[in-house]
Design a protein around this motif. Sequence first.
Motif, PDB file in Angstrom:
ATOM      1  N   SER A   1       1.195   8.482  -3.667  1.00  0.00           N
ATOM      2  CA  SER A   1       1.351   8.098  -2.468  1.00  0.00           C
ATOM      3  C   SER A   1      -0.102   6.860  -2.344  1.00  0.00           C
ATOM      4  CB  SER A   1      -0.375   9.023  -2.019  1.00  0.00           C
ATOM      5  OG  SER A   1      -0.717   9.564  -2.788  1.00  0.00           O
ATOM      6  N   THR A   2      -0.538   6.069  -3.165  1.00  0.00           N
ATOM      7  CA  THR A   2      -1.278   5.299  -3.009  1.00  0.00           C
ATOM      8  C   THR A   2      -0.190   3.898  -3.033  1.00  0.00           C
ATOM      9  OG1 THR A   2      -1.790   5.001  -5.205  1.00  0.00           O
ATOM     10  CG2 THR A   2      -3.933   5.969  -3.689  1.00  0.00           C
ATOM     11  N   GLY A   3       0.229   3.854  -4.047  1.00  0.00           N
ATOM     12  CA  GLY A   3       1.069   3.313  -4.231  1.00  0.00           C
ATOM     13  C   GLY A   3       2.370   2.384  -3.069  1.00  0.00           C
ATOM     14  N   LEU A   4       3.005   3.298  -2.364  1.00  0.00           N
ATOM     15  CA  LEU A   4       3.522   3.624  -0.908  1.00  0.00           C
ATOM     16  C   LEU A   4       2.089   3.402  -0.147  1.00  0.00           C
ATOM     17  CD1 LEU A   4       5.456   5.197   0.642  1.00  0.00           C
ATOM     18  CD2 LEU A   4       3.909   6.226   1.213  1.00  0.00           C
ATOM     19  N   VAL A   5       1.217   3.335  -0.054  1.00  0.00           N
ATOM     20  CA  VAL A   5       0.552   2.659   1.361  1.00  0.00           C
ATOM     21  C   VAL A   5       0.242   1.509   0.679  1.00  0.00           C
ATOM     22  CG1 VAL A   5      -1.885   3.115   2.631  1.00  0.00           C
ATOM     23  CG2 VAL A   5      -0.763   5.344   1.602  1.00  0.00           C
TER      24      VAL A   5
END
Length: 431
Positions: free
Chosen positions: A417-421
């Motif tokens: 999720s943090t990689g995506l954002v």
Amino acid sequence: MGELREVGMAIESDVLVIGGGLAGATAAIEAARGGASVRLVAHKENTLRNASGLIDVLGYNGGDEPLVEPFEAIADLPDEHPYRKVGVEAVRESLALFDEIAGDLYEGGHTETNALSPTYGGRVKPTGRYPKSAAAGLASRTEDTLLVGFEIVTSFDAPLAAERLDSSVPFDVRGVTIRFPGEFRADARITRLATALDADELRDREQRLGTREALAARVAEYLGDAERVGFPALLGDDEHQAVREALETELGVPVFEVPMGPPSLPGMRLEDRLYEELDAEGVRVESGNPVVGYTADDGRITAVSVDRGRREVPYHAEQFVLATGGLVGKGIDSSREGVSEPVFDCHVPQPEERYEWFHDRVFDDQPYARFGVSVDDGLRPLDSSGEPEFSNLRAAGAVLGGYDMAREKSASGVSLSTGLVAGQRANEDLQ
């Protein structure tokens, strides 16, 4: 946007991602899909090959009972938790991206509830996604189970794992340790055994049996009333599906892999799939050379210096993503002087008194497990006064603080999720 450039000794791109694990790969893929030219640099082999291959979202939130609905529990997490920074919809979106990339390699995307997967220690672990090779072993299924270990694989004690598992699940579990077909060195790695199954190497020359059939014949002696059979996760690499299907045909029952520690075949298979996607999206990947410095101007990073052995080469970019890992991956360093982030020297909140880093009881909620960089809602690392360290730097994955990935069983979900954002925000700032 969209063109990688090498100008003299300088390397240029729109987005530079530092770190090649799950968070870094996700950030790079997302940025590339948005039209940016992306380069990913990694110093060492990523930690995927050391991980179980399970994709955890949120398994626990302070209690001893595993969470059934992980998404519902995100609202109860502390404000500094990475999930609260990106929001629950980003977690869902990142898992949808993972499902697309993983394809038929994984299952679990049909539901938002956690599955319970047996581990090689004989426990059950709540997880959001699991390798297809592990699906027949889920504890939600009630078939009586035989766990098979091998004399040569000392990291998996099948009788002990079965005894522990049997005490906590509503079905019967037995365990047996057998000899793997053929002659192998006593210290043979599980990758060597996987290769033998991949190639179906001839092991019983008298009966002309390959490794797969010879293995099935040995297991059949102990099958009894078992309705499924679990093996340590070494049932092939490139041909893992064919290996599993061959064993199922011979034994007449479903076969599954029990996720293991390093070296992890499911982790390696996932790594291969992610890097195939990076290549398909045009991401330039470099590994083996560490980032050893950076230059900045007026609150913006202009370049990082990459050690290429005999010289340091500047890598220029408009946007940067830090995804170097946590204490285990050396993205966060610790010493007697304190805890630090070694690439950009980002602030890492920590108690001044060393004795406040930990509690005496080993299984207590340990403060040091939450050490990492603090970020704003855009994932920009914050300095000691709460202001962004750099306007064009974002952090993702285990380098982030504010959560205990091991206790929560949330490592993969946070990385995704943090990689995506981080990839999305980097792209937005290029516009």
